[in-house]
Design a protein around this motif. Structure first.
Motif, PDB file in Angstrom:
ATOM      1  N   ARG A  76       0.378  -1.086  10.388  1.00 58.82           N
ATOM      2  CA  ARG A  76      -0.371  -1.397   9.165  1.00 58.82           C
ATOM      3  C   ARG A  76       0.121  -0.545   7.995  1.00 58.82           C
ATOM      4  NH1 ARG A  76      -4.606  -5.327   8.343  1.00 58.82           N
ATOM      5  NH2 ARG A  76      -4.675  -6.409  10.344  1.00 58.82           N
ATOM      6  N   TYR A  77       0.471   0.693   8.304  1.00 58.64           N
ATOM      7  CA  TYR A  77       0.938   1.609   7.260  1.00 58.64           C
ATOM      8  C   TYR A  77       2.220   1.094   6.612  1.00 58.64           C
ATOM      9  CZ  TYR A  77       2.867   5.928   5.265  1.00 58.64           C
ATOM     10  OH  TYR A  77       3.414   6.863   4.438  1.00 58.64           O
ATOM     11  N   THR A  78       3.092   0.493   7.426  1.00 60.89           N
ATOM     12  CA  THR A  78       4.388   0.032   6.928  1.00 60.89           C
ATOM     13  C   THR A  78       4.368  -1.454   6.545  1.00 60.89           C
ATOM     14  OG1 THR A  78       5.100  -0.408   9.200  1.00 60.89           O
ATOM     15  CG2 THR A  78       5.642   1.738   8.272  1.00 60.89           C
ATOM     16  N   ASP A  79       3.191  -2.070   6.595  1.00 65.05           N
ATOM     17  CA  ASP A  79       3.094  -3.510   6.343  1.00 65.05           C
ATOM     18  C   ASP A  79       2.933  -3.819   4.852  1.00 65.05           C
ATOM     19  OD1 ASP A  79       2.923  -6.218   6.824  1.00 65.05           O
ATOM     20  OD2 ASP A  79       0.783  -6.177   7.277  1.00 65.05           O
ATOM     21  N   PHE A  80       3.894  -3.353   4.090  1.00 61.16           N
ATOM     22  CA  PHE A  80       3.936  -3.665   2.658  1.00 61.16           C
ATOM     23  C   PHE A  80       5.359  -4.069   2.308  1.00 61.16           C
ATOM     24  CE2 PHE A  80       0.186  -0.963   2.851  1.00 61.16           C
ATOM     25  CZ  PHE A  80      -0.691  -1.621   2.004  1.00 61.16           C
ATOM     26  N   GLU A  81       5.479  -5.194   1.573  1.00 55.98           N
ATOM     27  CA  GLU A  81       6.794  -5.727   1.261  1.00 55.98           C
ATOM     28  C   GLU A  81       7.579  -4.793   0.348  1.00 55.98           C
ATOM     29  OE1 GLU A  81       4.010  -7.430   1.072  1.00 55.98           O
ATOM     30  OE2 GLU A  81       4.217  -8.949   2.629  1.00 55.98           O
ATOM     31  N   LEU A  82       6.936  -4.276  -0.703  1.00 52.26           N
ATOM     32  CA  LEU A  82       7.617  -3.436  -1.680  1.00 52.26           C
ATOM     33  C   LEU A  82       6.996  -2.034  -1.671  1.00 52.26           C
ATOM     34  CD1 LEU A  82       7.945  -6.005  -4.617  1.00 52.26           C
ATOM     35  CD2 LEU A  82       9.721  -5.304  -3.015  1.00 52.26           C
ATOM     36  N   ILE A  83       7.680  -1.117  -1.038  1.00 55.24           N
ATOM     37  CA  ILE A  83       7.179   0.242  -0.900  1.00 55.24           C
ATOM     38  C   ILE A  83       7.088   0.940  -2.252  1.00 55.24           C
ATOM     39  CG2 ILE A  83       7.703   2.526   0.059  1.00 55.24           C
ATOM     40  CD1 ILE A  83       6.638   0.550   2.093  1.00 55.24           C
ATOM     41  N   THR A  84       8.048   0.643  -3.140  1.00 56.11           N
ATOM     42  CA  THR A  84       8.031   1.294  -4.468  1.00 56.11           C
ATOM     43  C   THR A  84       6.853   0.808  -5.303  1.00 56.11           C
ATOM     44  OG1 THR A  84       9.588  -0.395  -5.254  1.00 56.11           O
ATOM     45  CG2 THR A  84      10.504   1.727  -4.540  1.00 56.11           C
ATOM     46  N   GLU A  85       6.487  -0.477  -5.187  1.00 54.92           N
ATOM     47  CA  GLU A  85       5.329  -0.989  -5.919  1.00 54.92           C
ATOM     48  C   GLU A  85       4.037  -0.395  -5.367  1.00 54.92           C
ATOM     49  OE1 GLU A  85       5.123  -5.198  -6.234  1.00 54.92           O
ATOM     50  OE2 GLU A  85       6.988  -5.384  -7.386  1.00 54.92           O
ATOM     51  N   LEU A  86       4.004  -0.161  -4.063  1.00 51.43           N
ATOM     52  CA  LEU A  86       2.858   0.514  -3.470  1.00 51.43           C
ATOM     53  C   LEU A  86       2.710   1.917  -4.050  1.00 51.43           C
ATOM     54  CD1 LEU A  86       0.618   0.700  -1.226  1.00 51.43           C
ATOM     55  CD2 LEU A  86       2.406   1.597   0.259  1.00 51.43           C
ATOM     56  N   GLY A  87       3.851   2.551  -4.341  1.00 52.04           N
ATOM     57  CA  GLY A  87       3.836   3.900  -4.909  1.00 52.04           C
ATOM     58  C   GLY A  87       4.215   4.966  -3.908  1.00 52.04           C
ATOM     59  N   TYR A  88       5.007   4.599  -2.905  1.00 53.67           N
ATOM     60  CA  TYR A  88       5.420   5.550  -1.875  1.00 53.67           C
ATOM     61  C   TYR A  88       6.045   6.803  -2.486  1.00 53.67           C
ATOM     62  CZ  TYR A  88       7.003   6.859   2.814  1.00 53.67           C
ATOM     63  OH  TYR A  88       7.176   7.506   4.005  1.00 53.67           O
ATOM     64  N   GLN A  89       6.671   6.631  -3.661  1.00 51.65           N
ATOM     65  CA  GLN A  89       7.309   7.759  -4.331  1.00 51.65           C
ATOM     66  C   GLN A  89       6.293   8.804  -4.810  1.00 51.65           C
ATOM     67  OE1 GLN A  89       7.396   4.609  -5.195  1.00 51.65           O
ATOM     68  NE2 GLN A  89       6.951   4.282  -7.381  1.00 51.65           N
ATOM     69  N   ASP A  90       5.003   8.443  -4.815  1.00 49.99           N
ATOM     70  CA  ASP A  90       3.956   9.391  -5.219  1.00 49.99           C
ATOM     71  C   ASP A  90       3.521  10.312  -4.082  1.00 49.99           C
ATOM     72  OD1 ASP A  90       3.894   8.419  -7.765  1.00 49.99           O
ATOM     73  OD2 ASP A  90       2.148   7.143  -7.475  1.00 49.99           O
ATOM     74  N   ILE A  91       3.924   9.991  -2.864  1.00 47.60           N
ATOM     75  CA  ILE A  91       3.541  10.818  -1.722  1.00 47.60           C
ATOM     76  C   ILE A  91       4.261  12.158  -1.836  1.00 47.60           C
ATOM     77  CG2 ILE A  91       3.613  11.009   0.799  1.00 47.60           C
ATOM     78  CD1 ILE A  91       3.369   7.948   0.883  1.00 47.60           C
ATOM     79  N   GLU A  92       3.542  13.221  -1.611  1.00 49.75           N
ATOM     80  CA  GLU A  92       3.984  14.574  -1.957  1.00 49.75           C
ATOM     81  C   GLU A  92       5.358  14.936  -1.421  1.00 49.75           C
ATOM     82  OE1 GLU A  92       3.677  17.679  -4.289  1.00 49.75           O
ATOM     83  OE2 GLU A  92       2.075  16.188  -4.129  1.00 49.75           O
ATOM     84  N   TYR A  93       5.596  14.706  -0.134  1.00 47.85           N
ATOM     85  CA  TYR A  93       6.872  15.137   0.449  1.00 47.85           C
ATOM     86  C   TYR A  93       8.049  14.309  -0.069  1.00 47.85           C
ATOM     87  CZ  TYR A  93       5.935  11.381   3.866  1.00 47.85           C
ATOM     88  OH  TYR A  93       5.650  10.177   4.468  1.00 47.85           O
ATOM     89  N   VAL A  94       7.783  13.073  -0.560  1.00 47.55           N
ATOM     90  CA  VAL A  94       8.839  12.272  -1.186  1.00 47.55           C
ATOM     91  C   VAL A  94       9.037  12.724  -2.630  1.00 47.55           C
ATOM     92  CG1 VAL A  94       9.570   9.942  -1.834  1.00 47.55           C
ATOM     93  CG2 VAL A  94       8.315  10.306   0.301  1.00 47.55           C
ATOM     94  N   LYS A  95       7.939  12.936  -3.310  1.00 44.83           N
ATOM     95  CA  LYS A  95       7.977  13.337  -4.717  1.00 44.83           C
ATOM     96  C   LYS A  95       8.725  14.642  -4.926  1.00 44.83           C
ATOM     97  CE  LYS A  95       4.778  13.303  -8.643  1.00 44.83           C
ATOM     98  NZ  LYS A  95       3.339  13.222  -9.016  1.00 44.83           N
ATOM     99  N   GLN A  96       8.633  15.550  -3.949  1.00 46.03           N
ATOM    100  CA  GLN A  96       9.307  16.847  -4.064  1.00 46.03           C
ATOM    101  C   GLN A  96      10.824  16.715  -4.114  1.00 46.03           C
ATOM    102  OE1 GLN A  96       7.873  19.169  -0.779  1.00 46.03           O
ATOM    103  NE2 GLN A  96       5.880  19.579  -1.715  1.00 46.03           N
TER     104      GLN A  96
END
Length: 241
Positions: A156-176
């Protein structure tokens, strides 16, 4: 000559009888010694299995508490998502925290050693032996169910077509790892403040589903905690030190 032959014959029979008695005594002593060693080994197995079970009980309690906290966090997240205005970054970082899975890995070394080596026959307490076998089956079924739950949560966590539109880049360890230039390349959709947005609807639906999986996981742990109590008490009766 007849008297001498008779004496020799009686003497030979006496020697044979003494040898047979000696062999029987030696066998008896050997059997007694083997039984004594088996009893010592059996008692050692009982105590080692009890150690494993008590460790597993602690691990179950720890996982139960962690799952309870994640259920609480997930319920808070549903409220936060619907508390407008909200921050996408805060929502997603909380979401990742609520998804973290601590895998319950029980200690089964002793019982597996018993079964794989063919030494299960050393356990002379039939009631306890059957109870341990029953627990092993129950434990394996529970582990499979917990594994299935984790798989569904990750899916379910990975069940999104566009990760960038979801905002995955806002997650702390990615944003760093991303600088401003990278961030500017990526879309910045404020979907968390639009309850009609498809991502909002799907995200909230996934939150409810994951909450259900976490509740189910907690139930499996609770059942396992109840199931382990009887074999622990039976093992404690063996008075392990």
């Amino acid at each position: 000559m007849e008297n001498k032959t008779g004496k020799y014959f009686k003497y030979a029979i006496g020697e044979i009888i003494l040898v047979v008695i000696g062999i029987l005594i030696a066998l008896q002593i050997n059997n007694w010694n083997e039984n004594r060693k088996n009893k010592i080994t059996e008692a050692d197995y009982y105590c080692r299995i009890l150690d494993d079970f008590e460790l597993n009980e602690r691990l179950i309690n720890e996982n139960y508490e962690l799952t309870t906290n994640r259920i609480k966090l997930n319920k808070e997240l549903i409220k936060d998502l619907n508390n407008f205005p909200n921050d996408r970054s805060t929502i997603l970082n909380k979401f990742v925290a609520s998804l973290r899975q601590d895998v319950f890995v029980p200690s089964t070394i002793t019982f597996e050693d018993l079964t794989s080596s063919g030494q299960l026959k050393l356990l002379t307490d039939i009631k306890l032996k059957n109870r341990l076998i029953k627990h092993s089956t129950f434990l394996n079924n529970s582990l499979n169910q917990l594994k299935e739950n984790r798989y569904e949560i990750v899916k379910r966590y990975t069940d999104f077509e566009l990760i960038t539109e979801l905002g995955y880049q806002d997650i702390e360890y990615v944003k760093q790892e991303l600088d401003k230039e990278h961030i500017d390349f990526l879309p910045n959709i404020n979907w968390t403040n639009d309850p009609t947005h498809p991502i909002f609807i799907k995200f909230q639906d996934n939150l409810v589903f994951i909450l259900g999986m976490q509740i189910r996981q907690k139930q499996h742990l609770s059942n396992l905690k109840k199931e382990i109590q009887e074999p622990i008490e039976l093992l404690k009766n063996k008075k392990c030190k």
